[in-house]
Design an enzyme around this catalytic site. Structure first.
Site, mmCIF file in Angstrom:
data_model
loop_
_atom_site.group_PDB
_atom_site.id
_atom_site.type_symbol
_atom_site.label_atom_id
_atom_site.label_comp_id
_atom_site.label_asym_id
_atom_site.label_seq_id
_atom_site.Cartn_x
_atom_site.Cartn_y
_atom_site.Cartn_z
ATOM 1 C CG ASP A 1 -1.847 1.181 1.251
ATOM 2 O OD1 ASP A 1 -2.952 1.054 0.699
ATOM 3 O OD2 ASP A 1 -1.464 2.259 1.777
ATOM 4 C CE1 TYR B 1 0.854 7.757 2.392
ATOM 5 C CE2 TYR B 1 1.223 5.474 1.786
ATOM 6 C CZ TYR B 1 0.436 6.443 2.363
ATOM 7 O OH TYR B 1 -0.765 6.089 2.924
ATOM 8 C CE LYS C 1 -3.678 4.719 0.358
ATOM 9 N NZ LYS C 1 -2.273 4.544 0.743
ATOM 10 C CG HIS D 1 -4.486 9.792 0.207
ATOM 11 N ND1 HIS D 1 -3.158 9.637 -0.108
ATOM 12 C CD2 HIS D 1 -4.593 9.385 1.495
ATOM 13 C CE1 HIS D 1 -2.498 9.155 0.927
ATOM 14 N NE2 HIS D 1 -3.355 9.001 1.917
HETATM 15 N N1 LIG Z 1 -5.247 6.373 3.579
HETATM 16 C C1 LIG Z 1 -4.670 7.133 4.476
HETATM 17 O O1 LIG Z 1 -5.039 8.296 4.678
HETATM 18 C C2 LIG Z 1 -3.542 6.575 5.275
HETATM 19 C C3 LIG Z 1 -3.049 7.291 6.374
HETATM 20 C C4 LIG Z 1 -2.021 6.728 7.107
HETATM 21 C C5 LIG Z 1 -1.508 5.486 6.757
HETATM 22 N N2 LIG Z 1 -1.988 4.821 5.669
HETATM 23 C C6 LIG Z 1 -1.459 3.500 5.263
HETATM 24 O O2 LIG Z 1 -1.547 2.598 6.370
HETATM 25 C C7 LIG Z 1 -0.266 2.057 6.621
HETATM 26 C C8 LIG Z 1 -0.098 1.707 8.072
HETATM 27 O O3 LIG Z 1 -0.299 2.833 8.905
HETATM 28 P P1 LIG Z 1 0.874 3.588 9.687
HETATM 29 O O4 LIG Z 1 2.153 3.357 8.966
HETATM 30 O O5 LIG Z 1 0.448 4.992 9.906
HETATM 31 O O6 LIG Z 1 0.873 2.937 11.126
HETATM 32 P P2 LIG Z 1 0.855 1.445 11.777
HETATM 33 O O7 LIG Z 1 0.999 0.403 10.742
HETATM 34 O O8 LIG Z 1 -0.304 1.432 12.696
HETATM 35 O O9 LIG Z 1 2.143 1.493 12.682
HETATM 36 C C9 LIG Z 1 3.430 1.626 12.158
HETATM 37 C C10 LIG Z 1 4.393 1.881 13.327
HETATM 38 O O10 LIG Z 1 4.408 0.746 14.190
HETATM 39 C C11 LIG Z 1 5.715 0.194 14.260
HETATM 40 N N3 LIG Z 1 5.539 -1.254 14.263
HETATM 41 C C12 LIG Z 1 5.156 -2.043 13.232
HETATM 42 N N4 LIG Z 1 5.031 -3.324 13.615
HETATM 43 C C13 LIG Z 1 5.346 -3.361 14.940
HETATM 44 C C14 LIG Z 1 5.417 -4.401 15.896
HETATM 45 N N5 LIG Z 1 5.144 -5.649 15.577
HETATM 46 N N6 LIG Z 1 5.787 -4.075 17.170
HETATM 47 C C15 LIG Z 1 6.064 -2.797 17.500
HETATM 48 N N7 LIG Z 1 6.015 -1.775 16.643
HETATM 49 C C16 LIG Z 1 5.659 -2.049 15.365
HETATM 50 C C17 LIG Z 1 6.445 0.729 13.047
HETATM 51 O O11 LIG Z 1 7.835 0.885 13.293
HETATM 52 P P3 LIG Z 1 8.984 0.240 12.356
HETATM 53 O O12 LIG Z 1 8.674 0.575 10.937
HETATM 54 O O13 LIG Z 1 10.231 0.890 12.880
HETATM 55 O O14 LIG Z 1 8.943 -1.226 12.627
HETATM 56 C C18 LIG Z 1 5.805 2.102 12.863
HETATM 57 O O15 LIG Z 1 6.386 3.046 13.744
HETATM 58 C C19 LIG Z 1 0.674 3.161 6.130
HETATM 59 O O16 LIG Z 1 2.005 2.738 6.003
HETATM 60 C C20 LIG Z 1 -0.003 3.539 4.856
HETATM 61 O O17 LIG Z 1 0.280 2.606 3.830
HETATM 62 C C21 LIG Z 1 -3.004 5.354 4.934
#
Ligand SMILES: NC(=O)c1ccc[n+]([C@@H]2O[C@H](COP(=O)([O-])OP(=O)(O)OC[C@H]3O[C@@H](n4cnc5c(N)ncnc54)[C@H](OP(=O)(O)O)[C@@H]3O)[C@@H](O)[C@H]2O)c1
Length: 274
Positions: free
Chosen positions: A47, A52, A77, A110
């Site tokens: 994704d 990004y 997106k 988005h």
């Molecule tokens: N559509 C939208 O508006 C929108 C907005 C935000 C995000 N997104 C998408 O959703 C995806 C995921 O959301 P997100 O990146 O905001 O947050 P997330 O997946 O909820 O959390 C990511 C964070 O958690 C850490 N992490 C991952 N696995 C872990 C584990 N097993 N134990 C401890 N910490 C862990 C990662 O650190 P490390 O990388 O250092 O492991 C990073 O700091 C994004 O990457 C993006 O593709 C979409």
């Protein structure tokens, strides 16, 4: 059940139920190595978004992985300042070029930019008809945005990607999407790792001999939500994918549901500074 387990979008396209999010991974080596390692582990769903600024690295990793293109589900997106009918056409073409792909699996609006998202979506319908996007959808749409959009669309959105995790269970939007056959995808599914020390999650982690992150991802999986946790670290990518060998009981699912506080880590779609 494994990383290749899919959900079926309303047009019949299969979307892997667990993918890798790549927000905040830097283009170049960071995102390249993260995507390559995820694909090696078995992830088949990536994704990204033009916002990004890492689509090039994502595309390069996909090509270098040696995995046939059709086995990988790629989402990107259109960003807020790229919206509107003509601009979206340019933005989509630019994303394809950066990715080095001739089609994407899912293309999303988005955010529901007021006054623009309907025109933007019209362009998406064209990409879908031209088979440049196997599926199209939206992100951060509340029921009122969807209701408004659905009055006009020719092709119903296949997915809505929204912020969703145990403290933000989004029941209203989920129910609306279910009724209209729109798959819900969770963004920030781990709430950016902000409350992995929550006592309920910790006690469940102990009970199932799993980590709090795995409890959350399994809860999303059992709630029929497509989830895309982000990690740059191969060990965590493996951990996040290792959720197919246990099942939360109904009672434990309810315990996680009970953590809801309608608490966001990101902006509210009606309050976003568009
Ligand atoms: N559509 C939208 O508006 C929108 C907005 C935000 C995000 N997104 C998408 O959703 C995806 C995921 O959301 P997100 O990146 O905001 O947050 P997330 O997946 O909820 O959390 C990511 C964070 O958690 C850490 N992490 C991952 N696995 C872990 C584990 N097993 N134990 C401890 N910490 C862990 C990662 O650190 P490390 O990388 O250092 O492991 C990073 O700091 C994004 O990457 C993006 O593709 C979409």
């Amino acid at each position: 059940m494994s990383l290749t387990t899919t959900a079926t979008l309303h047009n019949g396209v299969q979307i892997p139920r667990l993918g890798l999010g790549v927000y905040k991974m830097e283009d170049g080596t960071d995102v390249y190595h993260a995507v390559l390692s995820a694909l090696e582990i078995g992830y088949r769903h990536i994704d990204t978004a033009s916002f990004y600024q890492n689509e090039e690295g994502v595309g390069r990793a996909i090509r270098d992985s040696g995995i046939p293109r059709e086995e990988i589900f790629v989402t990107t997106k259109v960003w807020n300042d790229e919206q509107g009918y003509e601009n979206t056409k340019k933005a989509f073409q630019a994303s394809l070029e950066r990715l080095g792909l001739d089609y994407v699996d899912l293309y999303l609006v988005h955010w529901p930019v007021p006054g623009k998202y309907k025109e933007t979506y019209k362009a998406l319908e064209e990409f879908y008809k031209a088979k440049k996007a196997r599926a199209i959808g939206v992100s951060n749409f509340l029921p009122h945005h969807l209701e408004d959009l659905l009055t006009d669309v020719e092709i119903k959105p296949m997915a809505n990607q929204i912020e969703l995790h145990p403290q933000l269970t989004q029941t209203e939007t989920r129910e609306f999407c279910k009724k209209h056959d729109i798959i819900v995808e969770a963004w920030s599914p781990l709430a950016k790792a902000r409350y992995l020390d929550d006592p309920v999650l910790q006690s469940l982690a102990e009970k199932y001999n799993k980590t709090a992150a795995q409890i959350i991802i399994r809860w999303e999986y059992q709630s029929d939500i497509v989830t895309i946790p982000k990690s740059v670290k191969p060990t965590r990518q493996k951990e996040n994918a290792d959720i197919f060998d246990f099942e939360l009981t109904e009672e434990d699912m309810k315990k996680v549901d009970g953590l809801n506080q309608d608490k966001r880590t990101g902006p509210h779609p009606d309050e976003f500074n568009y």
